[in-house]
Design a protein around this motif. Structure first.
Motif, PDB file in Angstrom:
ATOM      1  N   LEU A 208      -2.105   7.637  -0.018  1.00 16.41           N
ATOM      2  CA  LEU A 208      -1.491   7.246   1.254  1.00 16.41           C
ATOM      3  C   LEU A 208      -0.211   8.024   1.522  1.00 16.41           C
ATOM      4  O   LEU A 208       0.044   8.466   2.650  1.00 16.41           O
ATOM      5  N   SER A 209       0.599   8.204   0.480  1.00 17.59           N
ATOM      6  CA  SER A 209       1.887   8.898   0.680  1.00 17.59           C
ATOM      7  C   SER A 209       1.659  10.347   1.109  1.00 17.59           C
ATOM      8  O   SER A 209       2.464  10.909   1.872  1.00 17.59           O
ATOM      9  N   LEU A 210       0.578  10.960   0.647  1.00 18.97           N
ATOM     10  CA  LEU A 210       0.276  12.343   1.049  1.00 18.97           C
ATOM     11  C   LEU A 210      -0.174  12.392   2.510  1.00 18.97           C
ATOM     12  O   LEU A 210       0.272  13.256   3.280  1.00 18.97           O
ATOM     13  N   LEU A 211      -1.058  11.469   2.889  1.00 21.77           N
ATOM     14  CA  LEU A 211      -1.493  11.445   4.293  1.00 21.77           C
ATOM     15  C   LEU A 211      -0.318  11.154   5.222  1.00 21.77           C
ATOM     16  O   LEU A 211      -0.210  11.734   6.301  1.00 21.77           O
ATOM     17  N   ALA A 212       0.563  10.242   4.799  1.00 21.86           N
ATOM     18  CA  ALA A 212       1.713   9.891   5.646  1.00 21.86           C
ATOM     19  C   ALA A 212       2.602  11.106   5.884  1.00 21.86           C
ATOM     20  O   ALA A 212       3.113  11.319   6.995  1.00 21.86           O
ATOM     21  N   ALA A 213       2.800  11.910   4.840  1.00 20.64           N
ATOM     22  CA  ALA A 213       3.651  13.098   4.987  1.00 20.64           C
ATOM     23  C   ALA A 213       3.088  14.036   6.044  1.00 20.64           C
ATOM     24  O   ALA A 213       3.825  14.561   6.893  1.00 20.64           O
ATOM     25  N   ILE A 214       1.769  14.258   6.002  1.00 24.18           N
ATOM     26  CA  ILE A 214       1.156  15.138   7.007  1.00 24.18           C
ATOM     27  C   ILE A 214       1.220  14.498   8.388  1.00 24.18           C
ATOM     28  O   ILE A 214       1.589  15.131   9.376  1.00 24.18           O
ATOM     29  N   ALA A 215       0.845  13.225   8.448  1.00 27.19           N
ATOM     30  CA  ALA A 215       0.725  12.558   9.749  1.00 27.19           C
ATOM     31  C   ALA A 215       2.059  12.514  10.478  1.00 27.19           C
ATOM     32  O   ALA A 215       2.118  12.741  11.689  1.00 27.19           O
ATOM     33  N   VAL A 220       7.114  13.693   1.416  1.00 22.48           N
ATOM     34  CA  VAL A 220       6.343  12.691   0.669  1.00 22.48           C
ATOM     35  C   VAL A 220       7.305  11.716   0.015  1.00 22.48           C
ATOM     36  O   VAL A 220       8.275  12.134  -0.627  1.00 22.48           O
ATOM     37  N   CYS A 221       7.046  10.436   0.179  1.00 19.62           N
ATOM     38  CA  CYS A 221       7.935   9.457  -0.413  1.00 19.62           C
ATOM     39  C   CYS A 221       7.111   8.323  -1.004  1.00 19.62           C
ATOM     40  O   CYS A 221       6.990   7.243  -0.416  1.00 19.62           O
ATOM     41  N   PHE A 222       6.527   8.603  -2.169  1.00 17.34           N
ATOM     42  CA  PHE A 222       5.676   7.609  -2.812  1.00 17.34           C
ATOM     43  C   PHE A 222       6.474   6.367  -3.210  1.00 17.34           C
ATOM     44  O   PHE A 222       5.968   5.248  -3.152  1.00 17.34           O
ATOM     45  N   LEU A 250      -8.451  -3.560  -0.182  1.00 18.29           N
ATOM     46  CA  LEU A 250      -7.188  -2.930  -0.583  1.00 18.29           C
ATOM     47  C   LEU A 250      -6.942  -1.804   0.420  1.00 18.29           C
ATOM     48  O   LEU A 250      -7.561  -0.738   0.348  1.00 18.29           O
ATOM     49  N   LEU A 251      -6.076  -2.093   1.375  1.00 20.46           N
ATOM     50  CA  LEU A 251      -5.935  -1.215   2.542  1.00 20.46           C
ATOM     51  C   LEU A 251      -4.566  -0.549   2.537  1.00 20.46           C
ATOM     52  O   LEU A 251      -3.542  -1.207   2.402  1.00 20.46           O
ATOM     53  N   GLY A 252      -4.575   0.753   2.688  1.00 21.38           N
ATOM     54  CA  GLY A 252      -3.328   1.491   2.864  1.00 21.38           C
ATOM     55  C   GLY A 252      -3.036   1.648   4.341  1.00 21.38           C
ATOM     56  O   GLY A 252      -3.937   1.971   5.111  1.00 21.38           O
ATOM     57  N   VAL A 253      -1.794   1.431   4.716  1.00 19.76           N
ATOM     58  CA  VAL A 253      -1.395   1.607   6.107  1.00 19.76           C
ATOM     59  C   VAL A 253      -0.065   2.355   6.143  1.00 19.76           C
ATOM     60  O   VAL A 253       0.889   1.954   5.483  1.00 19.76           O
ATOM     61  N   ALA A 254      -0.018   3.447   6.872  1.00 18.32           N
ATOM     62  CA  ALA A 254       1.241   4.166   7.098  1.00 18.32           C
ATOM     63  C   ALA A 254       1.461   4.222   8.602  1.00 18.32           C
ATOM     64  O   ALA A 254       0.546   4.559   9.354  1.00 18.32           O
ATOM     65  N   GLN A 255       2.664   3.895   9.005  1.00  9.48           N
ATOM     66  CA  GLN A 255       2.938   3.709  10.420  1.00  9.48           C
ATOM     67  C   GLN A 255       4.385   4.093  10.693  1.00  9.48           C
ATOM     68  O   GLN A 255       5.286   3.698   9.954  1.00  9.48           O
ATOM     69  N   MET A 256       4.605   4.892  11.739  1.00 11.07           N
ATOM     70  CA  MET A 256       5.979   5.235  12.088  1.00 11.07           C
ATOM     71  C   MET A 256       6.507   4.166  13.036  1.00 11.07           C
ATOM     72  O   MET A 256       5.885   3.857  14.039  1.00 11.07           O
ATOM     73  N   THR A 257       7.628   3.584  12.675  1.00 11.96           N
ATOM     74  CA  THR A 257       8.206   2.514  13.497  1.00 11.96           C
ATOM     75  C   THR A 257       9.576   2.959  13.984  1.00 11.96           C
ATOM     76  O   THR A 257      10.107   3.982  13.546  1.00 11.96           O
TER      77      THR A 257
END
Lengths: 428, 428
Positions: A208-215, A220-222, A250-257
């Motif tokens: 998830l932390s890798l996808l979040a960095a790209i998105a 990357v901030c694990f 078991l769901l990963g969610v990355a979201q910019m708030t």
């Protein structure tokens, strides 16, 4: 036809063997598609003598990964050792310093050292590709970095640990408790050597932390991923969720708030008839949401020899074809600080607790929720034995802080037996 | 930061307007990700005066597409006119001849002229990209060309016409006949100006032929796609299918067989609980099957301003980032003849017919199937009125030829009333 592109492969486990097999079996096709022959110069692994079912006699054998990474006849160092430190990291750094491109399946390495490695790669004019590190055979790094490159991403979600999804699915279908299914998974060889990587959500959190960095164009901030594993999921929760039309994943969610980047890897209730809810067994699924494209869902095998080798080789083919992008889709220096935001996005919660069976108990629970600012959407009391009563609550949207406040309050009421369970309901 | 990459856009309908909007709203993000500013030099469209809700004052206005395509200040010609001949084709050819790269959403153009255009692009050292031509916002061309580049593809399937899927889904959910839902779709603006492109499977067939060319390394051969639309799907068939655990989808299937390439776009029964069976409304889904990766499923919006513009811009971003691949993933000269194979892959079939209600009718039907070499898996006779009896048959795996043979035989029995219905059951 151009010069051959020569690989040095460190690690000949399942994935490494799969990579060798693809190169040996599909040489003509790979060359036709990439315009260059793909060859292997050297390999290394822990055990030279093990029979892997592939002929390694044409390749130089090195005793350590750094030796493979720095050979003159290697153009791409393929790192399939794993681990966030030790030989994988040393060899990757050595490869970049020696002017090699790197293809890796190592999510832990990039989750912990991604920004530094990306900078090292750029300084050396080389690339690091890691399609195989996230969701196995699903080309999700490519979809996100390139396919949705014109979108502002709004949310990235995924079920990215097949073992956890297998355990949860099997608990539901067979009506078995966590411990029993965990033991089954262990015997089937589905678990990492250190099973905490799976069931505590660490492996999936790395991804998830890798996808979040790209998105989100962030470093990357694990460490900022809120991690909660599946050990505490009881069969009752799976049953109650099903009764209400949900499944637990078991769901990963990355979201910019507005407050920064929120990253969670935790059990969630999702609608049983949603694509995520319908995902069975070891299959992975990633959901990408962008401002222009809307929602794109990718589903496929998250592990195994063929799928993971397919992803490794996609990266190799990209490099053979001259596709050279920065590690996280944009120059490392332009990646923003993520400003980790915990609990920024409100959601409804599922709560389960057991009450002592005496008058006023339910009222105390309701009052505690009210005091915490949590409003109740649905409440059910189930049939019960003489002395205790199981109670389910589905709340309206609220914050994790408010839920934690209520959980503390429950302990003080004197009517709640044991630990209450709180699981987020994610709108998917 | 490098020189700007300058676009000339022909066609300012929904998609063209969406492209302008992304470039205007996301200039900084696009430049950060691609390393180059993306700008628009010139545009053209049929109606200059129409208010499109975007400011076009900064762009030169040309009166025809070829003028846009050949301007000195244009690097990429973005063709959003549509149609397999006329101005789209002329302008695309002119753009390549003038040394421009081409990004297009035009499936018809490439389905009919793909090989010649790919050769022209290579001769000119330019690229043609067409992510938006297949399955809207889903990055499927990229997934297939690059993400699964190390796989021998075994089968490619897809629901790629959202309008047909809307019609079939709505027939089932509302219990309405085809004609009624078709009229609804027309009034909602879901249908192409020539609705045969949708309901006869032509538009989806164009898309399938493009995916097949990439997947199997063959020259695009739209003429070899077996096309069958959805007009003859009756509400009874949808109901009977549901009773047996199936849904009817307009499904494209391309498969390499020992006899050559089979391409079909036709109504099929698929299991209701499969990802394809669960696809509702206008959403698209593509299923890619490779020898290493297994099955990868991609799901997303198949049309609309944002999704299609997202795909157009992904191609633009690729070019800005220096990603330059041959049109169909390998040099045009290396693409093989497809050797079209009709009916090579056997399958079970669903048959529905109405029999005269007299002794021996069912026996005649069973004998006809036996004579055609078609063996029966299940047979049901439904409750009926005085003079006729509806009968359903699910066959074991058989060929389309055998089914056609049986259908002819039915006519000769004198006991079958009207046209029997035969629908393939695809294993997904």
């Amino acid at each position: 036809m151009s010069e051959p592109l020569r690989l040095g492969i460190a690690g000949l486990g399942t994935v490494g063997t799969g990579v060798v097999r693809i190169i040996q079996n599909h040489a003509g096709m790979l060359a036709a598609r990439s315009g260059r022959p793909i060859t292997i110069s050297a390999v290394c692994a822990r055990d030279r003598m093990r029979n892997r079912g592939v002929d390694l006699s044409g390749y130089a054998w090195e005793d350590d990964a750094t030796a493979v990474a720095t050979r003159d006849d290697v153009d791409i160092f393929v790192e399939l050792i794993g681990g966030d430190n030790g030989p994988a990291k040393a060899a990757t750094e050595a490869a970049l310093a020696a002017g090699k491109d790197v293809v890796t399946a190592n999510k832990a390495l990039l989750a912990h050292h991604g920004p530094a490695l990306a900078e090292a790669a750029e300084a050396a004019g080389r690339v690091i590709r890691f399609e195989a590190a996230v969701a196995g055979g699903i080309p999700v790094v490519k979809a996100l970095t390139e396919g949705l490159a014109a979108n502002t991403l709004t949310r990235v979600m995924g079920v990215m640990n097949g073992t956890c999804n297998y355990i949860l699915t099997r608990m539901e279908s067979a009506g078995l408790p966590y411990e029993t299914v965990f033991e089954e998974a262990r015997q089937l060889g589905y678990l990492e050597a250190d099973p905490r990587l799976d069931v505590d959500g660490i492996d999936a959190g790395h991804k998830l932390s890798l996808l979040a960095a790209i998105a989100f164009g962030t470093r990357v901030c694990f460490d900022a991923v809120e991690l909660e594993g599946i050990r505490r999921i009881a069969i009752e929760d799976i049953r109650h969720a099903a009764d209400m039309g949900y499944r637990i994943k078991l769901l990963g969610v990355a979201q910019m708030t507005g407050r920064g980047l929120e990253q969670r890897m935790s059990p969630c209730l999702v609608p049983a008839d949603s694509p995520l809810g319908q995902l069975q067994g070891g299959t992975n699924m990633v959901v990408l949401e962008g401002d222009s494209v809307g929602q794109v869902v990718l589903r496929g095998p998250g592990a195994g020899e063929g799928p993971t080798a397919s992803a490794v080789m996609a990266d190799v083919m990209d490099i053979a074809r001259g596709i050279r992008l920065p590690t996280f889709g944009q120059p490392a220096a332009s990646l923003a600080e993520p400003f980790p935001a915990r609990g920024a996005v409100p959601a409804p919660y599922y709560l389960r607790m057991t009450l002592v069976d005496k008058p006023g108990a339910l009222a105390k629970v309701a009052a505690t929720l009210g005091d915490a600012g949590v409003s109740i959407n649905r409440m059910r009391q189930y049939g019960h034995d003489a002395s205790s009563a199981p109670v389910l609550v589905v709340t309206h949207k609220t914050t994790r802080d408010a839920i934690d406040h209520a959980l503390k309050g429950f302990a003080a009421t004197g009517v709640v037996i044991g630990e209450p369970v709180a699981i987020r309901i994610e709108a998917v």
